[in-house]
Design an enzyme around this catalytic site. Structure first.
Site, PDB file in Angstrom:
ATOM      1  N   LYS A   1       1.741  -7.104 -15.869  1.00  0.00           N
ATOM      2  CA  LYS A   1       1.947  -6.939 -14.418  1.00  0.00           C
ATOM      3  C   LYS A   1       0.762  -6.232 -13.778  1.00  0.00           C
ATOM      4  CE  LYS A   1       4.593  -3.373 -12.757  1.00  0.00           C
ATOM      5  NZ  LYS A   1       3.898  -2.596 -11.720  1.00  0.00           N
ATOM      6  N   ASN A   2       0.371  -5.109 -14.375  1.00  0.00           N
ATOM      7  CA  ASN A   2      -0.651  -4.284 -13.721  1.00  0.00           C
ATOM      8  C   ASN A   2      -2.056  -4.871 -13.829  1.00  0.00           C
ATOM      9  OD1 ASN A   2       1.336  -2.578 -12.938  1.00  0.00           O
ATOM     10  ND2 ASN A   2       0.816  -0.910 -14.343  1.00  0.00           N
TER      11      ASN A   2
ATOM     12  N   ARG B   1       2.958  10.107  -3.726  1.00  0.00           N
ATOM     13  CA  ARG B   1       1.876   9.230  -4.179  1.00  0.00           C
ATOM     14  C   ARG B   1       0.871   8.998  -3.059  1.00  0.00           C
ATOM     15  NH1 ARG B   1       4.176   4.592  -7.827  1.00  0.00           N
ATOM     16  NH2 ARG B   1       1.967   4.322  -8.209  1.00  0.00           N
TER      17      ARG B   1
ATOM     18  N   ARG C   1      11.286  -6.091 -11.102  1.00  0.00           N
ATOM     19  CA  ARG C   1       9.938  -5.957 -10.552  1.00  0.00           C
ATOM     20  C   ARG C   1       8.897  -6.014 -11.668  1.00  0.00           C
ATOM     21  NH1 ARG C   1       8.948  -0.828  -8.271  1.00  0.00           N
ATOM     22  NH2 ARG C   1       6.911  -1.773  -8.185  1.00  0.00           N
TER      23      ARG C   1
HETATM   24  C1  UD1 Z   1      -0.943   2.559 -11.487  1.00  0.00           C
HETATM   25  C2  UD1 Z   1       0.054   1.598 -12.064  1.00  0.00           C
HETATM   26  C3  UD1 Z   1       1.362   2.318 -12.346  1.00  0.00           C
HETATM   27  C4  UD1 Z   1       1.131   3.531 -13.210  1.00  0.00           C
HETATM   28  C5  UD1 Z   1       0.022   4.411 -12.655  1.00  0.00           C
HETATM   29  C6  UD1 Z   1      -0.383   5.525 -13.597  1.00  0.00           C
HETATM   30  C7  UD1 Z   1      -0.595  -0.503 -11.077  1.00  0.00           C
HETATM   31  C8  UD1 Z   1      -0.267  -1.595 -10.125  1.00  0.00           C
HETATM   32  N1  UD1 Z   1       0.269   0.529 -11.106  1.00  0.00           N
HETATM   33  O1  UD1 Z   1      -0.422   3.037 -10.252  1.00  0.00           O
HETATM   34  O2  UD1 Z   1       2.223   1.407 -13.022  1.00  0.00           O
HETATM   35  O3  UD1 Z   1       2.317   4.292 -13.291  1.00  0.00           O
HETATM   36  O4  UD1 Z   1      -1.156   3.634 -12.383  1.00  0.00           O
HETATM   37  O5  UD1 Z   1      -0.796   4.997 -14.812  1.00  0.00           O
HETATM   38  O6  UD1 Z   1      -1.550  -0.567 -11.805  1.00  0.00           O
HETATM   39  N2  UD1 Z   1      -3.354   9.978  -6.937  1.00  0.00           N
HETATM   40  C9  UD1 Z   1      -3.869  10.817  -5.959  1.00  0.00           C
HETATM   41  N3  UD1 Z   1      -4.539  10.232  -4.923  1.00  0.00           N
HETATM   42  C10 UD1 Z   1      -4.756   8.893  -4.840  1.00  0.00           C
HETATM   43  C11 UD1 Z   1      -4.249   8.062  -5.849  1.00  0.00           C
HETATM   44  C12 UD1 Z   1      -3.551   8.634  -6.894  1.00  0.00           C
HETATM   45  O7  UD1 Z   1      -3.705  12.019  -6.015  1.00  0.00           O
HETATM   46  O8  UD1 Z   1      -5.380   8.444  -3.897  1.00  0.00           O
HETATM   47  C13 UD1 Z   1      -2.607  10.573  -8.057  1.00  0.00           C
HETATM   48  C14 UD1 Z   1      -1.195  10.032  -8.168  1.00  0.00           C
HETATM   49  O9  UD1 Z   1      -0.306  10.715  -7.318  1.00  0.00           O
HETATM   50  C15 UD1 Z   1      -0.896  10.242  -9.625  1.00  0.00           C
HETATM   51  C16 UD1 Z   1      -2.245   9.980 -10.286  1.00  0.00           C
HETATM   52  O10 UD1 Z   1      -3.215  10.139  -9.263  1.00  0.00           O
HETATM   53  O11 UD1 Z   1      -0.537  11.580  -9.853  1.00  0.00           O
HETATM   54  C17 UD1 Z   1      -2.392   8.633 -10.909  1.00  0.00           C
HETATM   55  O12 UD1 Z   1      -1.955   7.635  -9.987  1.00  0.00           O
HETATM   56  P1  UD1 Z   1      -2.625   6.202  -9.931  1.00  0.00           P
HETATM   57  O13 UD1 Z   1      -3.383   5.922 -11.179  1.00  0.00           O
HETATM   58  O14 UD1 Z   1      -3.352   6.056  -8.645  1.00  0.00           O
HETATM   59  O15 UD1 Z   1      -1.361   5.262  -9.876  1.00  0.00           O
HETATM   60  P2  UD1 Z   1      -1.366   3.817  -9.240  1.00  0.00           P
HETATM   61  O16 UD1 Z   1      -2.734   3.273  -9.305  1.00  0.00           O
HETATM   62  O17 UD1 Z   1      -0.659   3.837  -7.937  1.00  0.00           O
END
Ligand code: UD1
Length: 435
Positions: A22-23, A121, A400
């Protein structure tokens, strides 16, 4: 709305295979907007999130045709720049169109994803990275409005408070492909799905280096051609199935498990006393001897234990004698499944970003409510292993990210029925994304 009715307590056996990741699929679908011709994706999983991304691309004007596990996306007719709230709120990965849209159109309006069941998030890293490339970014009526005459390569640190960000790396890397000059991304996510996206973009003519390391370099190019892409098997689904064998004290084979991406998961299972053998015919997970040991487990970005397996491990450890501690460093609030596991007889105490688990001999079936994608999988595995019957509601979360997980578990010997639930008002209104 569907629900699952589970008769628990039956061991699993046999072989199962894993669907496409998926990811990996979602950011690649978004990045097709950068290409100049139809892109053929093979091995695309039949998931609600993939359908949502297809709807989002169609809403921008792209042609998306799906036939079985193949999908052809033609971005050429796409002229839209707005990713609507109604789609992005269902699936946070909708934000992955921000970088590609900005690079393609010089402007983009993408709904802020809003609240989420697995915790706060933010997308500040996405915005910081795109601003460093020269985009002018403001928030207007719940939307990110980004504009850039020309994107220019820059040195960007994407390290966040919890480490790297997967989709921020995808967004910034995608936009940097079309920027003038060189971009250096420090603190880049090393997840295999980011590597998959980078390889796809390189196959289309991009010049991305350092994939799989924390420093990714991107030399901007004038235009991207097109390429076919094969989506590999989903490492989180494979890990979920591995945990199902351990939780039911069974032996199963996972035919196409991406073992090389599962080191942390497999070594933690081995620490617990679960036998895992990787061979030419796949991954065999054997816990029939039943004597499992408690462990302390901490999630972290790749190559650490994925946060997307935390709920499943938590469910597993509820029936392992002794005290285990599960800490989620990526999403510290991601423990909605704990109260449901407690309703099944688990002994779990929350302490900050940790769950302290005292193993009990077995769980008991119960009516259960899924709160997010991986929590649903954890509850399903717990219900399959439990004594007695369970009913799991709100399984749209499960759909999902898993292709008919209950059918796969049934083929392994579980007894799970999918049936219609009577929609309660509060249930039908909760369609927020969980991952
Ligand atoms: C992706 C994955 C999700 C997985 C997550 C962590 C996809 C589509 N989804 O989500 O399944 O659970 O990685 O492995 O690939 N953060 C910030 N600021 C930002 C972005 C992130 O502080 O702008 C923080 C988040 O709150 C979290 C951490 O960084 O604590 C990691 O999140 P992130 O890797 O961004 O998750 P996603 O990319 O949304």
């Amino acid at each position: 709305m569907d629900m699952l009715v589970v008769q628990g307590g039956r061991p699993l056996s046999g072989a199962v295979s894993v669907d496409g990741s998926k990811n990996a699929t979602l950011p690649i679908m978004a990045a097709t907007l950068l290409t100049d011709g139809p892109v053929r994706l093979r091995g695309v999983p039949a998931l609600a999130d993939v359908d949502t991304m297809a709807r989002l691309l169609r809403s921008l004007g792209a042609d998306v045709i799906r036939s079985g596990s193949q999908m052809v996306i033609d971005p050429r007719p796409a002229s839209g720049i707005v990713a609507e709230y109604d789609l992005v709120r269902r699936m946070r990965a909708g934000v992955c169109v921000l970088g590609p849209l900005l690079a393609r159109c010089g402007t983009a309006q993408v709904s802020l994803p809003g609240g989420c069941n697995i915790g706060h998030r933010p997308i500040d890293l996405h915005l910081r990275g795109l601003a460093a490339l020269g985009a002018d970014i403001r928030i207007c009526s719940g939307y990110v409005v980004a504009e850039a005459g020309t994107l220019t390569g820059a040195r960007i640190d994407l390290t966040g408070p919890q480490g790297s960000s997967v989709t921020a790396t995808c967004n910034v890397m995608s936009a940097a492909v079309a920027a003038r000059g060189e971009t250096v991304i420090l603190g880049a996510a090393q997840e295999p799905e980011v590597v998959c996206l980078g390889r796809f973009l390189n196959d289309c003519g991009a010049k991305i280096g350092g994939l799989g390391s924390p420093i990714v370099t991107v030399d901007g190019v004038e235009r991207l051609a097109t390429a076919d892409v094969d989506i590999g098997p989903d490492r989180i689904e494979a890990a979920t199935l591995a945990v199902s064998a351990a939780l039911t004290r069974s032996r199963i084979r996972i035919d196409n498990a991406p073992v090389s991406q599962m080191d942390a998961v497999l070594s933690r299972l081995a620490d617990m006393g679960v036998d895992c053998f990787a061979g030419d015919d796949g991954l065999t997970v054997d816990a029939r001897h039943g004597r499992l040991r408690p462990v302390n487990l901490v999630t972290s970005p790749y190559p650490g234990i994925p946060t997307d397996t935390q709920a499943q491990f938590t469910a597993l450890l509820t029936t392992v004698p002794g005290t285990s501690v599960v800490t989620d460093r990526v999403f510290p609030e991601r423990f909605m499944h704990v109260s449901e596991l407690i309703r099944m007889g688990a002994r779990i105490r929350r302490a900050g970003n940790s769950a302290v688990i005292e193993g009990v001999p077995h769980l008991s079936g119960a009516p259960l409510m899924a709160s997010d994608l991986r929590a649903s999988a954890a509850l399903l595995l717990a219900a399959v292993s439990a004594e007695g019957d369970s009913q799991i509601r709100r399984i749209y979360h499960l759909d999902r990210g898993y292709v008919r997980l209950e059918e796969k578990l049934n083929r392994l010997g579980a007894t799970i029925q999918r049936c219609q639930d009577i929609p309660a008002r509060s249930v039908s209104e909760n369609t927020r994304s969980g991952e």
